[in-house]
Each structure stands twice: as structure tokens, then as C-alpha cells.
Write an enzyme that holds these catalytic residues in place. Structure first.
Site, mmCIF file in Angstrom:
data_model
loop_
_atom_site.group_PDB
_atom_site.id
_atom_site.type_symbol
_atom_site.label_atom_id
_atom_site.label_comp_id
_atom_site.label_asym_id
_atom_site.label_seq_id
_atom_site.Cartn_x
_atom_site.Cartn_y
_atom_site.Cartn_z
ATOM 1 N N MET A 1 -2.462 -6.242 2.671
ATOM 2 C CA MET A 1 -3.409 -6.436 3.808
ATOM 3 C C MET A 1 -4.384 -5.029 3.715
ATOM 4 O O MET A 1 -5.071 -4.857 4.477
ATOM 5 C CB MET A 1 -2.904 -6.363 4.919
ATOM 6 C CG MET A 1 -1.745 -7.436 5.295
ATOM 7 S SD MET A 1 -1.588 -7.859 6.932
ATOM 8 C CE MET A 1 -0.875 -6.497 7.788
ATOM 9 N N GLY A 2 -4.312 -4.583 2.353
ATOM 10 C CA GLY A 2 -5.367 -3.420 1.947
ATOM 11 C C GLY A 2 -5.118 -2.390 2.497
ATOM 12 O O GLY A 2 -3.925 -1.943 2.867
ATOM 13 N N TYR A 3 -6.062 -1.286 2.444
ATOM 14 C CA TYR A 3 -5.888 -0.054 2.853
ATOM 15 C C TYR A 3 -4.659 0.658 2.031
ATOM 16 O O TYR A 3 -3.767 1.320 2.230
ATOM 17 C CB TYR A 3 -5.608 0.299 4.266
ATOM 18 C CG TYR A 3 -6.056 1.570 4.865
ATOM 19 C CD1 TYR A 3 -7.296 1.775 4.877
ATOM 20 C CD2 TYR A 3 -5.155 2.705 5.132
ATOM 21 C CE1 TYR A 3 -8.144 2.898 5.424
ATOM 22 C CE2 TYR A 3 -5.790 3.939 5.485
ATOM 23 C CZ TYR A 3 -7.287 3.923 5.698
ATOM 24 O OH TYR A 3 -7.736 5.023 5.910
ATOM 25 N N GLU B 1 0.067 4.457 -2.528
ATOM 26 C CA GLU B 1 1.144 4.599 -3.584
ATOM 27 C C GLU B 1 2.266 3.221 -3.531
ATOM 28 O O GLU B 1 2.304 2.905 -4.472
ATOM 29 C CB GLU B 1 1.929 5.669 -3.545
ATOM 30 C CG GLU B 1 1.057 6.877 -3.751
ATOM 31 C CD GLU B 1 0.484 7.074 -5.319
ATOM 32 O OE1 GLU B 1 1.169 6.658 -6.100
ATOM 33 O OE2 GLU B 1 -0.644 7.339 -5.614
ATOM 34 N N HIS C 1 1.626 0.396 -2.424
ATOM 35 C CA HIS C 1 0.774 -0.749 -3.068
ATOM 36 C C HIS C 1 0.743 -0.788 -4.495
ATOM 37 O O HIS C 1 0.854 -1.712 -5.483
ATOM 38 C CB HIS C 1 -0.436 -1.268 -2.411
ATOM 39 C CG HIS C 1 -0.294 -1.562 -1.142
ATOM 40 N ND1 HIS C 1 -0.971 -0.606 -0.042
ATOM 41 C CD2 HIS C 1 0.053 -2.497 -0.175
ATOM 42 C CE1 HIS C 1 -0.773 -0.826 1.212
ATOM 43 N NE2 HIS C 1 -0.180 -2.491 0.990
ATOM 44 N N GLN D 1 -0.607 -13.539 11.621
ATOM 45 C CA GLN D 1 0.472 -12.954 11.531
ATOM 46 C C GLN D 1 0.504 -11.806 12.695
ATOM 47 O O GLN D 1 1.318 -11.041 12.576
ATOM 48 C CB GLN D 1 0.722 -12.428 10.135
ATOM 49 C CG GLN D 1 0.190 -11.146 9.677
ATOM 50 C CD GLN D 1 0.558 -10.804 8.235
ATOM 51 O OE1 GLN D 1 0.205 -11.755 7.242
ATOM 52 N NE2 GLN D 1 1.305 -9.730 7.996
ATOM 53 N N GLY E 1 7.070 -5.679 -1.192
ATOM 54 C CA GLY E 1 7.894 -4.493 -1.375
ATOM 55 C C GLY E 1 9.142 -4.622 -0.305
ATOM 56 O O GLY E 1 9.215 -5.466 0.497
#
Ligand code: PAF
Length: 279
Positions: free
Chosen positions: A30-32, A35, A37, A61, A147
Site C-alpha cells: 500500500m506504499g509509503y 525497510e 517492504h 479493505q 510480510g
């Protein structure tokens, strides 16, 4: 690095890659990006020749009182991080390009998604499964990386892949933590200084659980009670703490190696989650 905004263009490109024998990896986000990601992108590169990172704050969601509007976004920084991490392509759709106004098909996992976070966030995993299924169809990955931070999400997605026969290998990469133990999350940006300090309580309670188990405590009830006390002493408001079978998410009474402990707390107004496996 390619940048796709149009879902059809990504799909055409991905199909061509697959035809040419290129192994495609997908990292849905979902971006932003942080580390955590970047570690998912690094993991994807081990299994794939071309890694696609999707950056999409998926409206379906989020519940009506959740943080969809204020979820942090920084497209420019995300693109720079993906480029530096060696992504082959970034996919940046919008709610309008992803969902037809009269979209009427959704993907629902009906068992694992009704526990833990799913009970507290009705419709959340339906939104996750639906968008991930769409991303699978668009990016045509051989492998997709998620993750472990979102432990229940990974279980639900594995089940979706099994039950709907997606020909995709699911890799779950370990949690990346700050030096003090806090799991990396885009939502950590919501925390005030005091809340940030309190947030170390999540990993502290997980360490406590592991220590109690190592010392011979196998009663899930007793371990959970000690964790709740520790979290509350750190100023956190407990949403849930549960010890479960790592695959079925069934609660366990007697803790065994391989079981998982999952927790969600409120740190001020911010809901944080964390988990670990007993070893
Ligand atoms: O884990 C996330 O960031 C999201 O739930 C995902 C998998 C990208 C789907 O929107």
C-alpha cells in the site's frame, strides 16, 4: 524501471514476460515504503527475474471508521525506493482504474478470515483477497511475497491460493524491526513521541511469551495473561492476544513449538499488530 498506471497495460506486459520465459515476482504493497517492504522486494528477487511492486491503498479493505483517507502516501519517494531496490516495474492504479463502479464479484475466505483481526475489522480480508486476486490476474506472477508482520493475511492468502488454484508460489518474508524491536509499519508514522516509546511494548510482550515458553510454561492462558499485563503496563490498550495453530489459526490451550502468538493493541488511537512463532 517501468511505471504502469493502467491495469490492462500491466497485464499485457506481464503476459509477454511470461511468454518469454521471464519469471515474474509480485510484491503487493500500500506504499509509503520502508525497510520492511524493501526486504520483500529483495526476497522476490531471489525467486524472480522481474519484480513488480504494486502500490495501491485499497479502499475496500478499510472499514468506514478506519484510516483510508489519512493513510500515508508518497508516490515520488516510493518510485525512487523501488528503482533503487531493482524493481522491474511499479504498478500505480487508482480506485477508479481498479474497480468498476458496479463491481459485484469479491473473493471471500470464510474461516481464517473470521478470526482475530477479521472479527474486529469486518470485510477487511474480503477486501484484501479481492485486491490480491486482481493483482495476481494483472501481474501474472510466478511468485508473490508478503510480510510475516501481517501473519493472518498471509494465512488467508495462502488458503485463497490453495482453494482457487492460483499457480503462484507464496513466500512469506520475516518481520523487519526497528533497533528497539518495533515492527516496521507505515502506520508507525501516526505515533506521537510518547506513543512511539510505548510501542516497544509489543515486541517486549512477545519476548516475554517466548521466554515463558522456553522456561517450560505451556499454558496458553497463563502466557496470554502475562502478556496482557505487560502490554497494559506499557500503556497499551489490548485489542486481542491469542496463541494459535500457525496454519489453521485455531486457538490452542497447550503451546507447542511452531504455534504463533498474535496480538493487536491500541497505542493512543493507532492500532498496531505484531506476532511471533514459538521455537
Ligand atoms: O499488506 C498490505 O499492504 C495489503 O493488505 C495488501 C496485501 C497490499 C493488499 O492491499
Amino acid at each position: 524501471m517501468l511505471v504502469f498506471r493502467d491495469p490492462q497495460k500491466l497485464q499485457r506486459w506481464a503476459l509477454k514476460q511470461r511468454e518469454a520465459g521471464v519469471r515474474v515476482g509480485l510484491v503487493p504493497t500500500m506504499g509509503y515504503l520502508h525497510e520492511g517492504h524493501l526486504s520483500l522486494i529483495a526476497a522476490a528477487k531471489k525467486y524472480a527475474d522481474a519484480v513488480v511492486v504494486s502500490v495501491f491503498v485499497n479502499p475496500i479493505q478499510f472499514g468506514p471508521n478506519e484510516d483510508f483517507e489519512k493513510y500515508p502516501r508518497d508516490e515520488k519517494a516510493d518510485l525512487a525506493k523501488c528503482r533503487a531496490a531493482g524493481a522491474a516495474a511499479v504498478f500505480l492504479p487508482t480506485p477508479q482504474t481498479m474497480y468498476a463502479p458496479d463491481a459485484s464479484v469479491h473473493v471471500t475466505e470464510e474461516v481464517l478470515a473470521n478470526r482475530l483481526c477479521g472479527l474486529r475489522r469486518p470485510g477487511h480480508f474480503r477486501g484484501v483477497c479481492t485486491v490480491v486476486a486482481k493483482l495476481f490476474n494483472l501481474a501474472q506472477p510466478n511468485v508473490a511475497v508478503f510480510g510475516q508482520k501481517d501473519f493472518q493475511q498471509a494465512c488467508v492468502i495462502r488458503r485463497m491460493v490453495r482453494d482457487l488454484n492460483f499457480p503462484i508460489r507464496i513466500v512469506v518474508a520475516p518481520i523487519v524491526r526497528e533497533p528497539d524491536g518495533l515492527a516496521r509499519s507505515s502506520r508507525n508514522t501516526y505515533l506521537s513521541e510518547t506513543e512511539r516509546q510505548q510501542a516497544v511494548g509489543l515486541s517486549r510482550s512477545l519476548h516475554l511469551a517466548k521466554r515463558l515458553f522456553r522456561e517450560g510454561q505451556t499454558s496458553a492462558k497463563r502466557i496470554v495473561a502475562r502478556m496482557v499485563k505487560s502490554l497494559e503496563a506499557d500503556g497499551l490498550q489490548v485489542d486481542y492476544v491469542e496463541i494459535v495453530d500457525a496454519e489453521t489459526l485455531d486457538p490452542v490451550k497447550t503451546v507447542q513449538k511452531g504455534n504463533a502468538v498474535l496480538l493487536a493493541v491500541y497505542d493512543g488511537k493507532t492500532r498496531l499488530i505484531d506476532n511471533c512463532l514459538f521455537s
